[in-house]
Design a protein around this motif. Structure first.
Motif, PDB file in Angstrom:
ATOM      1  N   THR A 258       0.815  -1.234   0.000  1.00  0.00           N
ATOM      2  CA  THR A 258       0.000   0.000   0.000  1.00  0.00           C
ATOM      3  C   THR A 258       0.843   1.276   0.000  1.00  0.00           C
ATOM      4  O   THR A 258       0.281   2.365   0.039  1.00  0.00           O
ATOM      5  CB  THR A 258      -1.035   0.066   1.144  1.00  0.00           C
ATOM      6  OG1 THR A 258      -0.406   0.337   2.389  1.00  0.00           O
ATOM      7  CG2 THR A 258      -1.880  -1.213   1.195  1.00  0.00           C
ATOM      8  N   ASP A 259       2.176   1.182  -0.083  1.00  0.00           N
ATOM      9  CA  ASP A 259       2.998   2.378  -0.291  1.00  0.00           C
ATOM     10  C   ASP A 259       2.951   2.771  -1.767  1.00  0.00           C
ATOM     11  O   ASP A 259       2.735   1.935  -2.651  1.00  0.00           O
ATOM     12  CB  ASP A 259       4.459   2.123   0.093  1.00  0.00           C
ATOM     13  CG  ASP A 259       4.682   2.018   1.591  1.00  0.00           C
ATOM     14  OD1 ASP A 259       3.763   2.340   2.359  1.00  0.00           O
ATOM     15  OD2 ASP A 259       5.794   1.586   1.986  1.00  0.00           O
TER      16      ASP A 259
ATOM     17  N   THR B 210       3.105   6.943   1.966  1.00  0.00           N
ATOM     18  CA  THR B 210       2.553   5.786   2.658  1.00  0.00           C
ATOM     19  C   THR B 210       1.065   6.023   2.930  1.00  0.00           C
ATOM     20  O   THR B 210       0.547   7.138   2.724  1.00  0.00           O
ATOM     21  CB  THR B 210       3.270   5.539   3.986  1.00  0.00           C
ATOM     22  OG1 THR B 210       2.969   6.612   4.887  1.00  0.00           O
ATOM     23  CG2 THR B 210       4.789   5.469   3.782  1.00  0.00           C
ATOM     24  N   ALA B 211       0.381   5.003   3.425  1.00  0.00           N
ATOM     25  CA  ALA B 211      -1.032   5.160   3.772  1.00  0.00           C
ATOM     26  C   ALA B 211      -1.213   6.231   4.845  1.00  0.00           C
ATOM     27  O   ALA B 211      -2.209   6.962   4.847  1.00  0.00           O
ATOM     28  CB  ALA B 211      -1.603   3.822   4.248  1.00  0.00           C
TER      29      ALA B 211
ATOM     30  N   ARG C  29      -8.240   7.073   0.343  1.00  0.00           N
ATOM     31  CA  ARG C  29      -6.973   7.747   0.616  1.00  0.00           C
ATOM     32  C   ARG C  29      -6.435   8.363  -0.663  1.00  0.00           C
ATOM     33  O   ARG C  29      -6.242   7.668  -1.654  1.00  0.00           O
ATOM     34  CB  ARG C  29      -5.957   6.769   1.208  1.00  0.00           C
ATOM     35  CG  ARG C  29      -6.205   6.434   2.677  1.00  0.00           C
ATOM     36  CD  ARG C  29      -5.098   5.545   3.245  1.00  0.00           C
ATOM     37  NE  ARG C  29      -5.152   5.480   4.695  1.00  0.00           N
ATOM     38  CZ  ARG C  29      -5.879   4.622   5.387  1.00  0.00           C
ATOM     39  NH1 ARG C  29      -6.646   3.745   4.733  1.00  0.00           N
ATOM     40  NH2 ARG C  29      -5.877   4.630   6.700  1.00  0.00           N
TER      41      ARG C  29
ATOM     42  N   TYR D 234      -3.397   9.759  -2.490  1.00  0.00           N
ATOM     43  CA  TYR D 234      -1.938   9.678  -2.444  1.00  0.00           C
ATOM     44  C   TYR D 234      -1.316  10.741  -3.346  1.00  0.00           C
ATOM     45  O   TYR D 234      -0.682  11.676  -2.869  1.00  0.00           O
ATOM     46  CB  TYR D 234      -1.474   8.291  -2.898  1.00  0.00           C
ATOM     47  CG  TYR D 234      -1.605   7.172  -1.893  1.00  0.00           C
ATOM     48  CD1 TYR D 234      -0.469   6.539  -1.368  1.00  0.00           C
ATOM     49  CD2 TYR D 234      -2.841   6.694  -1.500  1.00  0.00           C
ATOM     50  CE1 TYR D 234      -0.565   5.482  -0.485  1.00  0.00           C
ATOM     51  CE2 TYR D 234      -2.955   5.629  -0.614  1.00  0.00           C
ATOM     52  CZ  TYR D 234      -1.811   5.035  -0.103  1.00  0.00           C
ATOM     53  OH  TYR D 234      -1.913   3.981   0.775  1.00  0.00           O
TER      54      TYR D 234
END
Length: 276
Positions: free
Chosen positions: A99-100, A141-142, A162, A164
């Motif tokens: 999830t990065d 990152t999350a 989220r 990003y």
């Protein structure tokens, strides 16, 4: 590299299941030891998956890219949805756990994908779009991403979104990317639905059991169609199409947008009573 031409709303109305899947569904993104890519003429977006094993996989240009190096006139967003791995950018390694994400700017000379453990390889999902300027490389990152809680249990659409690669988190030319995870007990994403004629979108559905399927709704609001999507398959969504779905079990998706602007809220909402 697979090539996808643009299909208009008029011709899409007459597509059968095979034609819909050939135009809008990317079925294979992750092959062990390979990079798989699809070049879509929707905003000239490249959708790819890299699954390195014991050797690094370099990202190289080809005829469709039209420049000596892949990122001479493009930017790149990468998510890891597998085991831990690293992205080598012009000689510098950047660790990406599950999830990065990593934003890689225009003008980068070399990019390579590496898995830390070939028995549990990284699975790098990436999107590349044309760019006009070089912005700073950034790992997200999350915890770094902008978190938005959405939905209600009564509507079966509780989810965490989220952002990003987004103007509030990471500067880019036109690429916007994020991840949405559906809460246990919920099934719907992006409903009520919308279109945004100024931007192309792509969905990668992931985090699904082998027998879980997502019924992805697409098409014009008054001429809806559907695609049955399995784990780690991606959907191309033109600006005139809705993009919504419901799952038979747990799932998440990585979304990306490219087009005229980066305004996340630039949406043309569709009333439920107008869907057909």
């Amino acid at each position: 590299m697979d090539i996808r031409q643009v299909s208009s709303p008029t011709e899409t109305r007459g597509f059968d299941t095979r034609q819909l899947r050939e135009a809008y569904l990317i079925e294979t993104l992750f092959r062990p030891g390979e990079i798989c890519m699809t070049y879509s003429h929707l905003d000239r977006t490249v959708i790819g998956g890299a699954t390195p094993l014991s050797e690094a996989l370099p990202l190289v240009a080809n005829k469709q890219i039209g420049s000596p190096r892949f990122l001479d006139r493009r930017e790149l967003g990468i998510f890891n949805i597998g085991g831990s791995g690293r992205i080598v950018v012009d000689g510098t390694e950047h660790e990406l756990k599950r999830t990065d994400a990593l934003y890689v700017p225009m003008g980068t000379a070399e990019v390579a994908f590496i898995s830390d453990d070939a028995a549990d390889p990284a699975r790098f999902y990436f999107i590349s779009t044309p760019a006009h300027a070089a912005h700073p490389l950034k790992k997200i990152t999350a915890e770094d991403a902008n978190l938005i809680n959405l939905g209600t249990q009564s509507d079966a659409n509780v989810r965490q979104l989220r952002q990003y690669i987004h103007p509030d988190v990471c500067t880019s030319c036109q690429l916007v990317m994020g991840m949405t995870l559906i809460a246990d007990g919920s099934v719907w994403n992006t409903m009520p639905c919308h279109t945004h004629d100024r931007r192309t979108e792509a969905y990668l559905y992931f985090d699904m059991a082998a027998d879980t399927r997502v019924i992805h709704l697409m098409g014009e609001p008054q001429e809806t169609r559907h695609l049955i999507v399995a784990n780690e398959q991606a959907i191309l969504s033109p600006g005139w199409s809705i993009h919504s779905g419901t799952g038979t079990g747990r799932y998440g998706f990585i979304w990306s947008m490219a087009g005229d602007n980066q305004d996340f809220n630039d949406m043309d909402f569709v009333k439920m009573q107008d869907l057909k």
